[in-house]
Write a protein that holds these residues in place. Structure first.
Motif, PDB file in Angstrom:
ATOM      1  N   GLY A  38       3.299  -9.074   7.018  1.00  0.00           N
ATOM      2  CA  GLY A  38       3.456  -7.862   7.805  1.00  0.00           C
ATOM      3  C   GLY A  38       2.261  -7.698   8.716  1.00  0.00           C
ATOM      4  N   THR A  39       2.453  -6.954   9.828  1.00  0.00           N
ATOM      5  CA  THR A  39       1.426  -6.862  10.862  1.00  0.00           C
ATOM      6  C   THR A  39       1.207  -5.420  11.298  1.00  0.00           C
ATOM      7  OG1 THR A  39       1.974  -9.058  11.705  1.00  0.00           O
ATOM      8  CG2 THR A  39       0.746  -7.603  13.175  1.00  0.00           C
ATOM      9  N   PHE A  40      -0.077  -5.064  11.414  1.00  0.00           N
ATOM     10  CA  PHE A  40      -0.474  -3.845  12.121  1.00  0.00           C
ATOM     11  C   PHE A  40      -1.191  -4.280  13.383  1.00  0.00           C
ATOM     12  CE2 PHE A  40      -3.988  -0.918  13.102  1.00  0.00           C
ATOM     13  CZ  PHE A  40      -3.253   0.221  13.440  1.00  0.00           C
ATOM     14  N   LEU A 148      -0.094 -17.020  -3.527  1.00  0.00           N
ATOM     15  CA  LEU A 148      -1.394 -16.573  -3.067  1.00  0.00           C
ATOM     16  C   LEU A 148      -1.230 -15.353  -2.166  1.00  0.00           C
ATOM     17  CD1 LEU A 148      -1.328 -19.938  -2.997  1.00  0.00           C
ATOM     18  CD2 LEU A 148      -3.701 -19.607  -2.287  1.00  0.00           C
ATOM     19  N   LEU A 149      -2.071 -14.358  -2.324  1.00  0.00           N
ATOM     20  CA  LEU A 149      -2.142 -13.243  -1.395  1.00  0.00           C
ATOM     21  C   LEU A 149      -3.014 -13.650  -0.215  1.00  0.00           C
ATOM     22  CD1 LEU A 149      -2.698 -10.296  -3.895  1.00  0.00           C
ATOM     23  CD2 LEU A 149      -0.543 -11.065  -2.886  1.00  0.00           C
ATOM     24  N   ARG A 150      -2.656 -13.183   0.980  1.00  0.00           N
ATOM     25  CA  ARG A 150      -3.438 -13.574   2.156  1.00  0.00           C
ATOM     26  C   ARG A 150      -3.501 -12.439   3.168  1.00  0.00           C
ATOM     27  NH1 ARG A 150      -1.979 -18.944   5.565  1.00  0.00           N
ATOM     28  NH2 ARG A 150      -0.337 -17.632   6.453  1.00  0.00           N
ATOM     29  N   ASP A 173      -5.590  -7.208  22.224  1.00  0.00           N
ATOM     30  CA  ASP A 173      -5.203  -6.408  21.061  1.00  0.00           C
ATOM     31  C   ASP A 173      -5.925  -6.918  19.809  1.00  0.00           C
ATOM     32  OD1 ASP A 173      -3.232  -4.999  22.618  1.00  0.00           O
ATOM     33  OD2 ASP A 173      -1.916  -6.739  22.412  1.00  0.00           O
ATOM     34  N   MET A 174      -5.964  -6.051  18.786  1.00  0.00           N
ATOM     35  CA  MET A 174      -6.443  -6.469  17.468  1.00  0.00           C
ATOM     36  C   MET A 174      -5.255  -6.457  16.521  1.00  0.00           C
ATOM     37  SD  MET A 174      -9.361  -4.910  14.914  1.00  0.00           S
ATOM     38  CE  MET A 174      -8.279  -3.642  14.232  1.00  0.00           C
ATOM     39  N   VAL A 175      -5.135  -7.537  15.720  1.00  0.00           N
ATOM     40  CA  VAL A 175      -3.990  -7.713  14.840  1.00  0.00           C
ATOM     41  C   VAL A 175      -4.490  -7.880  13.412  1.00  0.00           C
ATOM     42  CG1 VAL A 175      -2.004  -9.173  14.280  1.00  0.00           C
ATOM     43  CG2 VAL A 175      -2.646  -8.793  16.665  1.00  0.00           C
ATOM     44  N   VAL A 176      -3.896  -7.107  12.478  1.00  0.00           N
ATOM     45  CA  VAL A 176      -4.202  -7.243  11.055  1.00  0.00           C
ATOM     46  C   VAL A 176      -2.930  -7.710  10.351  1.00  0.00           C
ATOM     47  CG1 VAL A 176      -4.985  -6.094   8.963  1.00  0.00           C
ATOM     48  CG2 VAL A 176      -5.931  -5.407  11.177  1.00  0.00           C
ATOM     49  N   ASN A 177      -3.003  -8.877   9.699  1.00  0.00           N
ATOM     50  CA  ASN A 177      -1.858  -9.438   8.984  1.00  0.00           C
ATOM     51  C   ASN A 177      -2.110  -9.380   7.477  1.00  0.00           C
ATOM     52  OD1 ASN A 177      -0.417 -10.412  11.393  1.00  0.00           O
ATOM     53  ND2 ASN A 177      -2.094 -11.868  11.557  1.00  0.00           N
ATOM     54  N   VAL A 178      -1.095  -8.966   6.723  1.00  0.00           N
ATOM     55  CA  VAL A 178      -1.160  -8.953   5.262  1.00  0.00           C
ATOM     56  C   VAL A 178       0.123  -9.592   4.740  1.00  0.00           C
ATOM     57  CG1 VAL A 178      -1.317  -7.552   3.183  1.00  0.00           C
ATOM     58  CG2 VAL A 178      -2.577  -6.871   5.226  1.00  0.00           C
ATOM     59  N   GLY A 179      -0.015 -10.575   3.863  1.00  0.00           N
ATOM     60  CA  GLY A 179       1.180 -11.233   3.349  1.00  0.00           C
ATOM     61  C   GLY A 179       0.859 -12.085   2.145  1.00  0.00           C
ATOM     62  N   PHE A 180       1.677 -13.105   1.959  1.00  0.00           N
ATOM     63  CA  PHE A 180       1.466 -13.999   0.826  1.00  0.00           C
ATOM     64  C   PHE A 180       1.888 -15.404   1.198  1.00  0.00           C
ATOM     65  CE2 PHE A 180       5.397 -11.630   0.323  1.00  0.00           C
ATOM     66  CZ  PHE A 180       6.359 -12.606   0.152  1.00  0.00           C
ATOM     67  N   VAL A 181       1.450 -16.367   0.388  1.00  0.00           N
ATOM     68  CA  VAL A 181       1.717 -17.786   0.622  1.00  0.00           C
ATOM     69  C   VAL A 181       2.412 -18.344  -0.616  1.00  0.00           C
ATOM     70  CG1 VAL A 181       0.691 -20.047   1.075  1.00  0.00           C
ATOM     71  CG2 VAL A 181      -0.309 -18.000   2.117  1.00  0.00           C
ATOM     72  N   ILE A 182       3.508 -19.083  -0.369  1.00  0.00           N
ATOM     73  CA  ILE A 182       4.245 -19.711  -1.466  1.00  0.00           C
ATOM     74  C   ILE A 182       4.246 -21.221  -1.235  1.00  0.00           C
ATOM     75  CG2 ILE A 182       6.435 -19.859  -2.700  1.00  0.00           C
ATOM     76  CD1 ILE A 182       7.073 -17.066  -1.711  1.00  0.00           C
ATOM     77  N   PRO A 183       3.360 -21.961  -1.917  1.00  0.00           N
ATOM     78  CA  PRO A 183       3.374 -23.426  -1.791  1.00  0.00           C
ATOM     79  C   PRO A 183       4.557 -24.020  -2.562  1.00  0.00           C
ATOM     80  CG  PRO A 183       1.211 -22.617  -2.500  1.00  0.00           C
ATOM     81  CD  PRO A 183       2.191 -21.495  -2.672  1.00  0.00           C
ATOM     82  N   PHE A 184       5.075 -25.144  -2.071  1.00  0.00           N
ATOM     83  CA  PHE A 184       6.198 -25.834  -2.711  1.00  0.00           C
ATOM     84  C   PHE A 184       5.666 -26.956  -3.603  1.00  0.00           C
ATOM     85  CE2 PHE A 184       8.069 -24.484   1.445  1.00  0.00           C
ATOM     86  CZ  PHE A 184       8.858 -23.464   0.934  1.00  0.00           C
ATOM     87  N   GLY A 185       6.173 -27.023  -4.828  1.00  0.00           N
ATOM     88  CA  GLY A 185       5.802 -28.106  -5.716  1.00  0.00           C
ATOM     89  C   GLY A 185       4.601 -27.764  -6.578  1.00  0.00           C
TER      90      GLY A 185
END
Length: 354
Positions: A38-40, A148-150, A173-185
């Motif tokens: 998600g992005t602000f 992983l949270l990122r 602009d300034m961008v703040v991203n909050v999300g997560f990472v799902i590695p495969f395997g």
């Protein structure tokens, strides 16, 4: 008389270290992953828009211990601010190619990111596709091997050749991203290798130090306190250098100019002094035979001693060197014979107590 001293060598005790696993021993995590976010967005004043929200999805690959490469798509929505027409609505949709550099791959891992791409900007019914660049810093937190949270904060530069906003084609602009990472395997893990013990080879008995003289100074290794004495120097009973006499015709007749043979000899002396660990002061003494007046021989011996000092310094000798002329005052042989005169024409290096 010059005061001479024994040169001592400090005995160093080595300390054993327990073996540690190096980062190079760890397996490289090179899995693919997806990264919803998600992005602000904090807007540029030139947009005349309120801050907005959005989101996106990335698909990436861990390249090595430091780098991730990721393709991202995003969508942001902004409303007109109070200073503009209330029905102005911005939509920002685009994609970037990200290069992320991780300073570590620990549980909490900071990284820097740079990105380039394109963005379609739509303001009401006007739209423009322009260049996009981002740069920033972020963190990941490993909750588990496959989650992983990122979050990161980025500066975003956007250039639109078509004027969707009057007065400017560039936005910051300034961008703040909050999300997560799902590695495969499965995440690669380090497995310690078990080594078959190898029988120790029989250890040969150490040679008797009293039979060894590594620096050939006449003092055996058992009592030699200065084990790398410069070649051909006179040493005391502890094997430490006291004096080094340079014999032979080292200068052109009635001159302080060094001969070729003298330079070759001094090259070896300079190398020995460079390798010798003790850097005590050394007095370079010049001596002459009895030809000529005593006053003249005193000046000549001073010039010759200074010539040797200059040459040794030019060859990188780090000891503090001083030149002193003694003229004909300290003969070591009979000045009535040619052989004796040749012996008396000499240069001596004397080690001084610091």
């Amino acid at each position: 008389m010059l005061k001479r001293s024994l040169l001592t060598v400090a005995t160093l005790t080595s300390v054993g270290l327990l073996p540690l696993a190096h980062a190079a021993d760890q397996p490289v995590d090179n899995r693919w992953y997806i990264s919803p976010f998600g992005t602000f967005i904090k807007t540029d004043n030139d947009r005349q828009a309120d801050d907005g929200w959005g989101g996106g999805l990335g698909v990436g690959k861990m390249i090595n211990r430091y780098l991730n490469l990721e393709v991202r798509g995003f969508y942001n929505s902004l409303d007109g601010d109070n200073s503009a027409t209330s029905d102005r609505e911005w939509t920002l949709a685009g994609g970037t190619l990200d290069l992320q550099y991780y300073f570590s791959r620990q549980k909490l891992a900071p990284y820097a990111v740079v990105a380039v791409g394109g963005m379609d900007t739509r303001l009401n019914k006007i739209n423009s596709i322009g260049f996009l660049a981002e740069g920033g810093l972020g963190l990941t937190y490993e909750v588990s091997n496959n989650f992983l949270l990122r979050s990161d904060v980025r500066y975003r530069y956007n250039n639109n050749e078509d004027h969707v906003q009057s007065g400017t084609t560039e936005f910051d602009d300034m961008v703040v991203n909050v999300g997560f990472v799902i590695p495969f395997g499965a995440k690669p893990t380090y497995v310690a290798q078990t080594e078959t013990p190898v029988a120790a080879a029989p250890v040969a008995a150490a040679p008797d130090c009293s039979t060894l003289d590594d620096d050939n100074d006449g003092v055996n290794n058992c009592v030699d306190q200065c084990p790398v004495t410069p070649a051909n120097s006179t040493v005391d009973r502890s094997g430490c250098p006291v004096k080094l006499i340079l014999k032979g015709e080292h200068f052109n007749f009635d001159s302080a100019e060094l001969t070729l043979n003298a330079k070759e000899l001094l090259d070896g002396v300079a190398q020995s002094l460079a390798n010798y660990p003790q850097k005590n002061d050394i007095e370079v003494q010049g001596h002459t035979s009895s030809e000529g007046s005593n006053a003249y021989n005193m000046k000549l011996s001073q010039r010759r001693a200074a010539s040797v000092v200059e040459y040794l310094k030019a060859k990188g000798v780090e000891n503090r060197l001083t030149a002193t002329g003694f003229g004909e005052d300290h003969p070591i042989a009979d000045n009535d014979t040619e052989a004796g005169k040749s012996e008396n024409r000499r240069v001596e290096l004397i080690w001084i107590e610091n």
